[in-house]
Design a protein around this motif. Structure first.
Motif, PDB file in Angstrom:
ATOM      1  N   LYS A 294       0.849  -1.202   0.000  1.00 34.07           N
ATOM      2  CA  LYS A 294       0.000   0.000   0.000  1.00 34.07           C
ATOM      3  C   LYS A 294       0.879   1.245   0.000  1.00 34.07           C
ATOM      4  O   LYS A 294       1.967   1.263   0.587  1.00 34.07           O
ATOM      5  CB  LYS A 294      -0.929   0.014   1.212  1.00 34.07           C
ATOM      6  N   LYS A 342      -7.616   3.114  -2.895  1.00 29.50           N
ATOM      7  CA  LYS A 342      -8.298   2.370  -1.837  1.00 29.50           C
ATOM      8  C   LYS A 342      -9.135   3.295  -0.963  1.00 29.50           C
ATOM      9  O   LYS A 342     -10.282   3.015  -0.635  1.00 29.50           O
ATOM     10  CB  LYS A 342      -7.284   1.622  -0.982  1.00 29.50           C
ATOM     11  N   HIS A 343      -8.540   4.430  -0.582  1.00 28.26           N
ATOM     12  CA  HIS A 343      -9.291   5.348   0.282  1.00 28.26           C
ATOM     13  C   HIS A 343      -8.770   6.774   0.101  1.00 28.26           C
ATOM     14  O   HIS A 343      -7.549   6.999   0.077  1.00 28.26           O
ATOM     15  CB  HIS A 343      -9.171   4.949   1.753  1.00 28.26           C
ATOM     16  N   ALA A 344      -9.697   7.708   0.008  1.00 26.32           N
ATOM     17  CA  ALA A 344      -9.367   9.135   0.015  1.00 26.32           C
ATOM     18  C   ALA A 344     -10.674   9.917   0.081  1.00 26.32           C
ATOM     19  O   ALA A 344     -11.630   9.579  -0.633  1.00 26.32           O
ATOM     20  CB  ALA A 344      -8.586   9.542  -1.229  1.00 26.32           C
ATOM     21  N   PRO A 345     -10.746  10.914   0.933  1.00 25.67           N
ATOM     22  CA  PRO A 345     -11.910  11.816   0.895  1.00 25.67           C
ATOM     23  C   PRO A 345     -11.805  12.664  -0.370  1.00 25.67           C
ATOM     24  O   PRO A 345     -10.988  13.572  -0.459  1.00 25.67           O
ATOM     25  CB  PRO A 345     -11.744  12.663   2.164  1.00 25.67           C
ATOM     26  N   LEU A 405      -4.745   6.838   0.186  1.00 28.66           N
ATOM     27  CA  LEU A 405      -4.257   5.470   0.348  1.00 28.66           C
ATOM     28  C   LEU A 405      -4.489   4.687  -0.939  1.00 28.66           C
ATOM     29  O   LEU A 405      -5.621   4.638  -1.464  1.00 28.66           O
ATOM     30  CB  LEU A 405      -4.967   4.785   1.523  1.00 28.66           C
ATOM     31  N   ASP A 407      -3.692   0.968  -3.267  1.00 26.37           N
ATOM     32  CA  ASP A 407      -3.316  -0.442  -3.278  1.00 26.37           C
ATOM     33  C   ASP A 407      -2.513  -0.751  -4.545  1.00 26.37           C
ATOM     34  O   ASP A 407      -2.922  -0.382  -5.649  1.00 26.37           O
ATOM     35  CB  ASP A 407      -4.573  -1.328  -3.291  1.00 26.37           C
TER      36      ASP A 407
END
Length: 409
Positions: A294, A342-345, A405, A407
Motif C-alpha cells: 500500500k 483504496k481510500h481518500a476523501p 491510500l 493499493d
C-alpha cells in the motif's frame, strides 16, 4: 486606541523654525506642509531640458510618468538625514539632483519636480506607512504621518508612486502604504484621500505542479507558482537574496524534511500588476509511505496552513483581517507503478464569512489530480465571531492534512 479611552493632543496654532501652522483642519495642516515646500521644485535649465527630451516622443501621460519614474529610480537612492527642520522639510529638488540621494519627502518632492518639468500635475501625499500601521484618526487633524509618496491624478485612474525604493514596480504600493487614508497636499491645502486597495482578485498565488512517485514512495516534483499583489509583495524580497538564502526560504516554506532542491528560478514581471514566477525542481525522498503493498501520501505538499489562532476563554477585541487573498494549487501525481485508489476523501468544501475553502481529488489510470482553493476575505468582525474564525481555520488545516491510500496492483 480603538479599545481604550484615550486623550490625543495636537497644537491649534504652532510655529516651527519660523513656519507658522494650524491644526484646526486638514486643509490648514496641508497648507503648512505646502509652505515648507515653497521653492523646492526648482531644477536647473539643463536638467529640465533633459527631462523634456526624455518624454518628447510620448503622447501617453502614463508612459511619460513611467519614464520619469525610471529616471528617478536609476538616479537616486534613499538616505535619511535629519538636520534642524529637515525632519519636517524636504531638501530642494536641485540638491537631490546634485547629490542623488534624499529621504522620503525629498525624493517625493524631486519626483514632483521631474513631473512639473514635463508639465504633468502631481501632489505629495503624507501617509502613515507600514504593513500593520494604524489607521489615522480622520476626525482629529494633526501630524499622524511618517512617510511621503506621490499621487498623479489621471482622467481614468490615479497613479501612486513610492519614491524611496529603487526596485519596486512602477505604480505599485504594496502593503507598505496600500488601502488607507492619507493627506494629499495641493495648492489650496490638504485633503484626505484613500490610497490604492488591492482586492482578492489582485492578491493571488496560483501554483501548477507535477509530482512523480516511484514504487518506493520517493518523488520528484516540478512546480510553477505565480505570486501577485500582496503575495508578490511578500515574495519580492527573494529577488534580493543570494542563492543560499533563496534555498533556505524555499525549503522553510515547504516544511518537509530531507527534501533536495535540485534547481530553482525566479522571474519577475514589473507592471501595474507585478508578478513573480517561481519554478522549482525538488527531489522528495520518502514522499509516500509504502507498507504491505500500500502507498499512502498527503496530496497537499506545498501549502498547508500552519498557524491557527489560539482559542481563548473570552476575547475582548474585534477580529480584523487586513487584506484579502486567494490561493489555487493544482497538483498532478504520476504513479510509476500501477495502483488502485483504496481510500481518500475525494471532495470537500467549506464556506464562511471569513472565506472559502475546497479541494477535489480525481483518480484516472496512473495519475491523480489534486485541486485546492482557499480564499481569505478582508473585514472587521465582532468579538463573538472569533471562535468561528478559529473553527474555520482549524477545519482548513485538517483538510490540508488528508491522506490518500492506494493499493498496488
Amino acid at each position: 486606541r480603538e479599545y481604550f479611552p484615550a486623550v490625543f493632543l495636537a497644537p491649534g496654532d504652532f510655529e516651527i523654525a519660523g513656519y507658522k501652522g494650524n491644526c484646526e483642519s486638514w486643509n490648514n495642516f496641508g497648507l503648512w506642509f505646502k509652505d515648507l515646500c515653497v521653492d523646492k521644485l526648482k531644477l536647473d535649465d539643463d536638467t529640465k531640458k533633459k527631462i523634456q527630451d526624455l518624454v518628447a516622443g510620448d503622447t501617453s501621460t502614463v508612459e511619460k510618468v513611467r519614464k520619469l519614474y525610471q529616471f528617478l529610480q536609476n538616479k537616486v537612492r534613499y538616505v535619511s538625514i535629519q538636520i534642524g527642520i529637515g525632519d519636517w522639510q524636504p531638501i530642494s529638488a536641485e540638491t537631490v539632483n546634485n547629490v542623488s540621494y534624499g529621504d522620503c519627502k525629498a525624493l517625493s518632492n524631486y519626483m514632483c519636480a521631474l513631473l512639473y518639468s514635463a508639465k504633468i500635475r502631481s501632489f505629495p501625499v503624507l501617509v502613515d506607512a507600514g504593513e500593520d500601521a494604524e489607521l489615522i484618526n480622520e476626525g482629529f487633524p494633526s501630524n499622524q504621518f511618517n512617510h511621503v509618496i506621490v499621487c498623479v491624478p489621471l482622467k481614468a485612474d490615479t497613479l501612486w508612486l513610492e519614491c524611496t525604493d529603487q526596485e519596486i514596480p512602477f505604480g505599485f504600493l504594496g502593503t507598505f502604504t496600500d488601502d488607507r487614508k492619507a493627506l494629499l497636499v495641493g495648492s489650496q491645502g490638504g485633503i484626505i484621500v484613500k490610497t490604492k486597495k488591492y482586492s482578492i482578485h489582485d492578491n493571488t498565488q496560483i501554483r501548477d505542479a507535477t509530482i512523480t512517485i516511484d514504487e518506493s514512495g520517493n518523488a520528484i516534483s516540478t512546480s510553477s507558482t505565480d505570486y501577485r499583489g500582496i503575495k508578490y509583495d511578500a515574495m519580492s524580497r527573494v529577488l534580493r537574496m543570494d542563492d543560499f538564502d533563496k534555498k533556505e526560504l524555499i525549503l522553510n516554506k515547504i516544511k518537509t524534511p530531507h527534501c533536495k532542491l535540485v534547481n530553482f528560478n525566479f522571474l519577475e514581471t514589473k507592471s501595474f500588476d507585478p508578478s513573480i514566477r517561481e519554478k522549482l525542481n525538488i527531489e522528495i525522498p520518502e514522499f509516500g509511505t509504502v507498507t504491505a503493498g500500500k502507498l499512502m501520501f498527503r496530496p497537499n505538499f506545498f501549502n498547508i496552513i500552519s498557524n491557527v489562532p489560539l482559542r481563548v476563554g473570552q476575547r475582548k477585541a474585534p477580529v480584523e483581517i487586513r487584506r484579502s487573498f486567494a490561493e489555487i494549487d493544482s497538483i498532478t501525481f504520476i504513479l510509476k507503478s500501477p495502483f488502485n485508489l483504496k481510500h481518500a476523501p475525494l471532495e470537500y468544501s467549506l464556506r464562511s464569512v471569513f472565506g472559502d475553502y475546497s479541494y477535489k481529488i480525481t483518480f484516472y489510470n496512473s495519475s491523480i489530480t489534486y485541486l485546492r482553493k482557499f480564499a481569505l476575505k478582508k473585514g472587521k468582525f465582532p468579538t463573538t465571531d472569533y471562535s468561528s474564525l478559529v473553527d474555520f481555520l482549524s477545519s482548513v488545516q485538517s483538510a490540508d492534512n488528508i491522506q490518500i491510500l492506494l493499493d498496488k496492483l
